[in-house]
Scaffold this motif. Structure first.
Motif, PDB file in Angstrom:
ATOM      1  N   ARG A   1       0.834  -1.206   0.000  1.00  8.92           N
ATOM      2  CA  ARG A   1       0.000   0.000   0.000  1.00  8.92           C
ATOM      3  C   ARG A   1       0.868   1.255   0.000  1.00  8.92           C
ATOM      4  O   ARG A   1       0.511   2.266  -0.600  1.00  8.92           O
ATOM      5  CB  ARG A   1      -0.929   0.016   1.214  1.00  8.92           C
ATOM      6  N   PHE A   2       1.996   1.181   0.675  1.00 11.35           N
ATOM      7  CA  PHE A   2       2.923   2.311   0.675  1.00 11.35           C
ATOM      8  C   PHE A   2       3.373   2.600  -0.756  1.00 11.35           C
ATOM      9  O   PHE A   2       3.358   3.755  -1.207  1.00 11.35           O
ATOM     10  CB  PHE A   2       4.122   1.997   1.564  1.00 11.35           C
ATOM     11  N   ASN A   3       3.755   1.556  -1.484  1.00 10.40           N
ATOM     12  CA  ASN A   3       4.185   1.746  -2.862  1.00 10.40           C
ATOM     13  C   ASN A   3       3.063   2.327  -3.719  1.00 10.40           C
ATOM     14  O   ASN A   3       3.281   3.223  -4.553  1.00 10.40           O
ATOM     15  CB  ASN A   3       4.650   0.414  -3.455  1.00 10.40           C
ATOM     16  N   GLU A   4       1.853   1.816  -3.527  1.00 14.00           N
ATOM     17  CA  GLU A   4       0.723   2.303  -4.321  1.00 14.00           C
ATOM     18  C   GLU A   4       0.440   3.775  -4.055  1.00 14.00           C
ATOM     19  O   GLU A   4       0.193   4.554  -4.990  1.00 14.00           O
ATOM     20  CB  GLU A   4      -0.519   1.462  -4.004  1.00 14.00           C
ATOM     21  N   GLU A   5       0.462   4.176  -2.784  1.00 17.44           N
ATOM     22  CA  GLU A   5       0.157   5.567  -2.452  1.00 17.44           C
ATOM     23  C   GLU A   5       1.247   6.512  -2.947  1.00 17.44           C
ATOM     24  O   GLU A   5       0.961   7.633  -3.388  1.00 17.44           O
ATOM     25  CB  GLU A   5      -0.020   5.714  -0.941  1.00 17.44           C
ATOM     26  N   VAL A   6       2.495   6.080  -2.882  1.00 20.85           N
ATOM     27  CA  VAL A   6       3.583   6.928  -3.362  1.00 20.85           C
ATOM     28  C   VAL A   6       3.457   7.147  -4.868  1.00 20.85           C
ATOM     29  O   VAL A   6       3.695   8.252  -5.378  1.00 20.85           O
ATOM     30  CB  VAL A   6       4.949   6.315  -3.009  1.00 20.85           C
ATOM     31  N   ARG A   7       3.058   6.102  -5.618  1.00 23.13           N
ATOM     32  CA  ARG A   7       2.909   6.236  -7.073  1.00 23.13           C
ATOM     33  C   ARG A   7       1.817   7.234  -7.446  1.00 23.13           C
ATOM     34  O   ARG A   7       1.852   7.825  -8.535  1.00 23.13           O
ATOM     35  CB  ARG A   7       2.603   4.878  -7.682  1.00 23.13           C
TER      36      ARG A   7
END
Length: 778
Positions: free
Chosen positions: A220-226
């Motif tokens: 989820r961290f990766n998704e939100e950063v993108r």
């Protein structure tokens, strides 16, 4: 150590008592409370009847000797009582309640000017949960950085799993206050698209927005950063401190756990605004350190509250047990290092231009945080002073230090703390807290100030023992009503007898009451003073006639008692201006004055020629690292040299290896010859936590002894070779000589001019001689 000082004090007072007086009997006190305030060694006799000329305020042993019963002696003893002491945990995750500090609550009973020593233990437990909140600058200059951290969650989780099995990560972003002059307002399109002038599209400017609460779902961290995009502000400094204070105080929004290490990673490539900078935009209301995140997760008070101060940030970070990590570029790393010195528990790392090294930076910073234990004190009463001694590694006691560095996870360190009270506060019970920086664990210290005597509760008003009701009998003495004087209130101020004045002077001919009081009924009544109290039987003492230093009596670090400075526990000297603490002299390598000097009154006296600096850390002419660490290798690895100071001076960890590996620019390879002429090779390396490690080759390279047979054969061969070479040279010279002679012969032969038909060497066999005496026929 404290008990030793008390024993020496008792011995000195006993010796003084043998000469006719001590500090208890010479201060002229006339009440139990005053007696207890003179010295921790003084006791008061509350018996109504006492031997004539025997002082009521005296040493405990003297009172017993003078016939005062034990039941009538007021002598409170300072003590330490442990109220709560849970054992230290060995592992963090999986246990219901993790304990990293012991004990958790104690009670101190302290009488005036007394001290007590107590100890605490701290352990960095293994596998402790970790919360990491990534706070990123999303101004336009960080565009490349945003792309590089899109997979940071997965990579960070993979690395941190080596240190903890319980990791949660969150994300937030900041730019600056969305108000002029910090934002673009012209042309109008720049309000919604600050990148309008540079021909790009970016988000409208915002102060701080909370993107992702702490979660163990790293994808989820990766998704939100993108999903994130950059914005653009007008001036160079950013509003990062606004974001820090909101991420700190908004517990529910962020999701900080109580039983976890809290890491707040702050990344930027620019300076930041600080308190009072808001005046540029007309913002004068100070930051209130309250949570102001609205339902859209934006900082709603960005345009109404000023930037927070460093002091406010330090207070809130400490309260929430958050360790701040400044991950900044090299252009501003110096500024944030200065900030870190003012904010305990903060580390600074140099961020690459595109944040490609942020993963390693976070891991290294976490290692530094976990390798250090530093105590902080909260809400310390002004009447108390604390002195710390640290026992870090190798059971070595370091006086004046309240921190330990170079620790491994699972190491246990201890601190001895001396608490000393000065005077008596109005509130007889107070408390304060001692805790390691960044830990949730703490020690609560409840202090009871034993300034009162139990006999005061049994006071008899208008007692017949006080001249038929002219006073109150309290603790064995009469406290006279107004207008009455004397030991039993037998004298009235209206009465006058010249002979009574002899009792107001210590010796005949000396002024009455030291010229600082009036003699009434044979008793000195001291004048009041705007400077302080005048006391004593002859008004000879006061609390304001002591020496001053820089305008402060006793330098502000002691109390004036009858002309003498009684220094606080961690100060000494006639002026109380010399501290005994050494923590201010500790250098970054853990040595007092970097090993180049001594700590004198809290400041380093650099004795090593060429050394200078606050902790003598700068020394261009001092031996290099190899020369310094050579002594540590000799004493710790090979057990040679001065062993007594080895553990104190050499705190490096020794590791034996077969080969010296490549550990980057932070490693220094060293070589030296020992006393046996053997070559010793080692590598000096300082890891990310600041711990010094010496990698030493297992066996020194020693020269081998000569082989006799090889030497003999070599000499013989050499002789033969030399002889053969001499013969060859001789033969060569002879050959050359013969050839030269033959050539000369051939040349002479060619130049010969005789007839080839005659032999020039032939001579006839007949020889003819002339007789010189023959004259022919006579």
């Amino acid at each position: 150590m404290g008990k030793l000082y008390v024993a020496l004090g008792i011995l000195m007072l006993c010796v003084a008592g043998g000469w006719g007086g001590n500090i208890c009997t010479t201060r002229g006190v006339n009440s139990c409370k005053q007696c207890l305030a003179v010295s921790p060694l003084c006791a008061w006799c509350s018996a109504e009847v006492l031997a004539q000329s025997s002082p009521r305020c005296d040493l405990h042993a003297n009172l017993l000797q003078n016939g005062c019963g034990q039941d009538y002696i007021e002598f409170p003893i300072s003590s330490v009582t442990i109220l709560e002491d849970r054992p230290l945990s060995s592992k963090g995750s999986g246990s219901s309640a993790t304990t990293q500090m012991s004990p958790q609550k104690i009670q101190l009973n302290l009488r005036p000017d007394d001290s007590q020593i107590f100890s605490v233990q701290v352990r960095q437990v293994e596998d402790y949960p970790v919360d990491i909140y990534y706070l990123m600058d999303l101004s336009n200059s960080m565009k490349d950085d945003l792309r590089n951290i899109q997979n940071l969650g997965t990579k960070l989780a993979s690395e941190m799993r080596k240190l903890t099995s319980n990791l949660r990560i969150g994300f937030g972003a900041f730019v600056d206050k969305p108000i002029s002059p910090y934002m673009y307002i012209s042309p109008p399109e720049a309000v919604t698209n600050p990148c309008y002038e540079i021909g790009e599209t970016c988000l409208p400017m915002f102060g701080y927005k909370h993107v992702l609460s702490l979660t163990d779902e790293v994808t989820r961290f990766n998704e939100e950063v993108r999903k994130q995009s950059v914005s653009r502000n007008r001036d160079a400094p950013e509003g990062g401190f606004d974001a820090i204070i909101q991420a700190t105080v908004c517990d529910e929004k962020i999701g900080w756990r109580n039983d976890a290490s809290h890491l707040l990673v702050f990344t930027t490539d620019a300076k930041t605004h600080i308190a009072l900078d808001g005046r540029l935009a007309g913002i004068v209301q100070p930051n209130d350190a309250q949570c102001h995140i609205d339902k859209n997760n934006f900082y709603s008070a960005s345009t109404t509250l000023d930037y927070p101060s460093l002091g406010l940030m330090t207070e809130k970070l400490s309260q929430k047990n958050i360790n701040l990590i400044f991950a900044v570029t090299d252009t501003v790393v110096g500024l944030y290092q200065n900030y870190s010195e003012l904010i305990p528990g903060t580390t600074v790392g140099t961020l690459s231009r595109d944040s490609s090294n942020v993963l390693q930076l976070i891991v290294d910073s976490y290692g530094k945080i976990r390798s250090k234990v530093e105590l902080e004190v909260r809400d310390l009463p002004e009447e108390l002073s604390l002195a710390f001694n640290a026992t870090c590694l190798n059971n070595e006691v370091i006086p004046g230090l309240k921190s330990c560095m170079g620790l491994k996870i699972g190491d246990t360190v201890s601190f001895s703390i001396e608490a000393k009270v000065r005077g008596c506060p109005r509130e007889r019970q107070k408390s304060f807290t001692i805790k390691p920086v960044g830990f949730k664990d703490s020690l609560t210290v409840v202090v009871n100030f034993d300034c009162d005597c139990s006999c005061e509760s049994q006071a008899e008003a208008n007692s017949s023992s006080c001249s038929r009701g002219n006073g109150t009998l309290e603790c064995g003495v009469c406290r006279c009503n107004p207008g009455r004087l004397g030991s039993q209130c037998e004298c009235s101020e209206e009465e006058y007898n010249p002979s009574q004045q002899d009792n107001c002077s210590p010796r005949p001919g000396q002024p009455l009451c030291s010229q600082r009081g009036e003699c009434i009924c044979g008793q000195c009544v001291c004048h009041s003073s705007d400077f302080g109290k005048v006391t004593g039987k002859y008004c000879e003492c006061d609390d304001f006639s002591c020496v001053r230093f820089k305008g402060q009596m006793c330098s502000g670090h002691g109390q004036c008692s009858c002309g003498d400075c009684l220094c606080d526990s961690d100060w000494t000297g006639d002026y109380c201006n010399c501290t005994t603490r050494t923590d201010t002299c500790m250098s970054s390598n853990g040595l007092v004055c970097s090993g180049h000097g001594s700590c004198v009154c809290g400041k380093c006296d650099c004795t090593q020629p060429g050394s200078y600096g606050d902790t003598c850390e700068k020394c261009p002419t001092c031996p290099d690292a190899c020369t310094i660490k050579k002594e540590c290798v000799e004493c710790k690895k090979f057990e040679r040299g001065v062993q007594q100071s080895c553990s104190r001076r050499c705190r490096d960890e020794i590791e034996t290896v077969h080969e010296l590996g490549d550990r980057g620019k932070d490693a220094v390879n060293c070589t030296y010859k020992d006393e046996n002429d053997c070559v010793v090779r080692f590598q000096y390396y300082e890891d990310a936590s600041g711990k010094s490690i010496l990698y030493v080759i297992e066996e020194p390279d020693c020269p081998k002894g000569p082989d006799v047979l090889v030497v003999l054969l070599s000499v013989t061969g050499a002789i033969l070779l030399i002889g053969l070479a001499a013969l060859l040279i001789w033969k060569l010279l002879i050959t050359i000589h013969d050839r030269r002679e033959f050539a000369r012969f051939e040349e002479e032969k060619a130049r010969a001019k005789w007839d080839t038909g005659n032999n020039p060497l032939y001579k006839e066999a007949t020889s003819t001689f002339t007789n010189i005496t023959y004259r022919g026929n006579m």
